[in-house]
Scaffold this motif. Structure first.
Motif, PDB file in Angstrom:
ATOM      1  N   SER A   1      -9.845  -2.356   8.271  1.00 34.34           N
ATOM      2  CA  SER A   1     -10.573  -3.493   7.709  1.00 34.34           C
ATOM      3  C   SER A   1     -10.011  -3.853   6.331  1.00 34.34           C
ATOM      4  O   SER A   1      -9.236  -3.104   5.743  1.00 34.34           O
ATOM      5  N   ASN A   2     -10.431  -4.982   5.837  1.00 37.56           N
ATOM      6  CA  ASN A   2      -9.979  -5.482   4.551  1.00 37.56           C
ATOM      7  C   ASN A   2     -10.426  -4.534   3.430  1.00 37.56           C
ATOM      8  O   ASN A   2     -11.602  -4.259   3.291  1.00 37.56           O
ATOM      9  N   PRO A   3      -9.495  -4.053   2.571  1.00 40.50           N
ATOM     10  CA  PRO A   3      -9.846  -3.075   1.541  1.00 40.50           C
ATOM     11  C   PRO A   3     -10.315  -3.673   0.217  1.00 40.50           C
ATOM     12  O   PRO A   3     -10.492  -2.947  -0.760  1.00 40.50           O
ATOM     13  N   THR A   4     -10.548  -4.972   0.156  1.00 37.49           N
ATOM     14  CA  THR A   4     -10.850  -5.626  -1.119  1.00 37.49           C
ATOM     15  C   THR A   4     -12.039  -5.007  -1.838  1.00 37.49           C
ATOM     16  O   THR A   4     -11.967  -4.743  -3.045  1.00 37.49           O
ATOM     17  N   PHE A   5     -13.137  -4.762  -1.145  1.00 36.86           N
ATOM     18  CA  PHE A   5     -14.318  -4.204  -1.812  1.00 36.86           C
ATOM     19  C   PHE A   5     -14.084  -2.764  -2.259  1.00 36.86           C
ATOM     20  O   PHE A   5     -14.571  -2.339  -3.308  1.00 36.86           O
ATOM     21  N   THR A   6     -13.321  -2.005  -1.514  1.00 37.58           N
ATOM     22  CA  THR A   6     -12.995  -0.639  -1.920  1.00 37.58           C
ATOM     23  C   THR A   6     -12.099  -0.655  -3.145  1.00 37.58           C
ATOM     24  O   THR A   6     -12.280   0.151  -4.065  1.00 37.58           O
TER      25      THR A   6
ATOM     26  N   MET B   1       0.828  -1.184   0.000  1.00 33.74           N
ATOM     27  CA  MET B   1       0.000   0.000   0.000  1.00 33.74           C
ATOM     28  C   MET B   1       0.872   1.247   0.000  1.00 33.74           C
ATOM     29  O   MET B   1       1.927   1.277   0.621  1.00 33.74           O
ATOM     30  N   GLY B   2       0.388   2.270  -0.683  1.00 36.11           N
ATOM     31  CA  GLY B   2       1.054   3.551  -0.641  1.00 36.11           C
ATOM     32  C   GLY B   2       2.094   3.792  -1.712  1.00 36.11           C
ATOM     33  O   GLY B   2       2.684   4.854  -1.762  1.00 36.11           O
ATOM     34  N   GLY B   3       2.311   2.864  -2.608  1.00 31.91           N
ATOM     35  CA  GLY B   3       3.330   3.052  -3.642  1.00 31.91           C
ATOM     36  C   GLY B   3       2.909   3.973  -4.764  1.00 31.91           C
ATOM     37  O   GLY B   3       3.744   4.590  -5.420  1.00 31.91           O
ATOM     38  N   THR B   4       1.613   4.076  -5.008  1.00 34.44           N
ATOM     39  CA  THR B   4       1.090   4.915  -6.097  1.00 34.44           C
ATOM     40  C   THR B   4      -0.100   5.715  -5.582  1.00 34.44           C
ATOM     41  O   THR B   4      -1.218   5.599  -6.081  1.00 34.44           O
ATOM     42  N   ILE B   5       0.119   6.537  -4.607  1.00 30.18           N
ATOM     43  CA  ILE B   5      -0.943   7.271  -3.906  1.00 30.18           C
ATOM     44  C   ILE B   5      -1.744   8.143  -4.861  1.00 30.18           C
ATOM     45  O   ILE B   5      -1.194   8.814  -5.719  1.00 30.18           O
ATOM     46  N   MET B   6      -3.076   8.136  -4.685  1.00 27.81           N
ATOM     47  CA  MET B   6      -3.927   9.000  -5.496  1.00 27.81           C
ATOM     48  C   MET B   6      -4.140  10.332  -4.797  1.00 27.81           C
ATOM     49  O   MET B   6      -4.150  10.413  -3.564  1.00 27.81           O
ATOM     50  N   GLY B   7      -4.278  11.371  -5.610  1.00 30.24           N
ATOM     51  CA  GLY B   7      -4.489  12.709  -5.080  1.00 30.24           C
ATOM     52  C   GLY B   7      -4.722  13.701  -6.200  1.00 30.24           C
ATOM     53  O   GLY B   7      -4.824  13.332  -7.366  1.00 30.24           O
ATOM     54  N   THR B   8      -4.763  14.967  -5.848  1.00 31.11           N
ATOM     55  CA  THR B   8      -5.048  15.997  -6.841  1.00 31.11           C
ATOM     56  C   THR B   8      -3.816  16.721  -7.341  1.00 31.11           C
ATOM     57  O   THR B   8      -3.874  17.434  -8.339  1.00 31.11           O
ATOM     58  N   ASP B   9      -2.703  16.550  -6.695  1.00 30.14           N
ATOM     59  CA  ASP B   9      -1.497  17.297  -7.033  1.00 30.14           C
ATOM     60  C   ASP B   9      -0.344  16.333  -7.324  1.00 30.14           C
ATOM     61  O   ASP B   9      -0.038  15.459  -6.513  1.00 30.14           O
ATOM     62  N   ALA B  10       0.293  16.520  -8.460  1.00 31.90           N
ATOM     63  CA  ALA B  10       1.396  15.637  -8.848  1.00 31.90           C
ATOM     64  C   ALA B  10       2.601  15.776  -7.922  1.00 31.90           C
ATOM     65  O   ALA B  10       3.459  14.896  -7.898  1.00 31.90           O
TER      66      ALA B  10
ATOM     67  N   SER C   1      -4.243  -1.649  -4.281  1.00 32.91           N
ATOM     68  CA  SER C   1      -4.109  -1.085  -2.947  1.00 32.91           C
ATOM     69  C   SER C   1      -3.017  -0.018  -2.861  1.00 32.91           C
ATOM     70  O   SER C   1      -2.969   0.728  -1.898  1.00 32.91           O
ATOM     71  N   GLY C   2      -2.173   0.088  -3.873  1.00 29.84           N
ATOM     72  CA  GLY C   2      -1.139   1.112  -3.876  1.00 29.84           C
ATOM     73  C   GLY C   2      -1.697   2.519  -3.910  1.00 29.84           C
ATOM     74  O   GLY C   2      -1.002   3.478  -3.585  1.00 29.84           O
ATOM     75  N   LEU C   3      -2.965   2.671  -4.297  1.00 30.76           N
ATOM     76  CA  LEU C   3      -3.600   3.988  -4.347  1.00 30.76           C
ATOM     77  C   LEU C   3      -3.872   4.561  -2.966  1.00 30.76           C
ATOM     78  O   LEU C   3      -4.042   5.771  -2.823  1.00 30.76           O
ATOM     79  N   PHE C   4      -3.896   3.704  -1.958  1.00 28.35           N
ATOM     80  CA  PHE C   4      -4.179   4.155  -0.595  1.00 28.35           C
ATOM     81  C   PHE C   4      -2.881   4.567   0.102  1.00 28.35           C
ATOM     82  O   PHE C   4      -1.888   3.854   0.036  1.00 28.35           O
ATOM     83  N   PRO C   5      -2.892   5.690   0.815  1.00 30.56           N
ATOM     84  CA  PRO C   5      -1.665   6.118   1.487  1.00 30.56           C
ATOM     85  C   PRO C   5      -1.270   5.211   2.660  1.00 30.56           C
ATOM     86  O   PRO C   5      -0.090   5.041   2.936  1.00 30.56           O
ATOM     87  N   THR C   6      -2.249   4.636   3.343  1.00 31.43           N
ATOM     88  CA  THR C   6      -1.984   3.738   4.468  1.00 31.43           C
ATOM     89  C   THR C   6      -3.033   2.642   4.492  1.00 31.43           C
ATOM     90  O   THR C   6      -4.045   2.719   3.797  1.00 31.43           O
TER      91      THR C   6
END
Length: 70
Positions: free
Chosen positions: A41-46, A1-10, A32-37
């Protein structure tokens, strides 16, 4: 998790909210890399929901995305 974080600013994220890379405009990342942390709970459905949302965005904007890649 956290390798390719999503956000609004590059400057502090790798992708936008659809998982589209800020630097390579025809590259979409799903996982799951899109999540910073990790959460409590299990993030599978998200992750599945985000992948579905990204796929819908790609389909709905296919012509614009293909024009940028050309």
């Amino acid at each position: 998790m956290g390798g390719t974080i999503m956000g609004t600013d590059a400057r502090n994220s790798v992708t936008d909210s659809f998982g589209r890379s800020h630097d390579v405009h025809n590259l979409f990342i799903a996982g799951s890399g899109l999540f910073p942390t990790s959460g409590a709970s299990n993030p599978t459905f998200t992750i599945a929901a985000l992948a579905d949302r990204s796929a819908r965005h790609i389909v709905e904007n296919w012509h614009a995305l293909a024009a940028v890649a050309a």
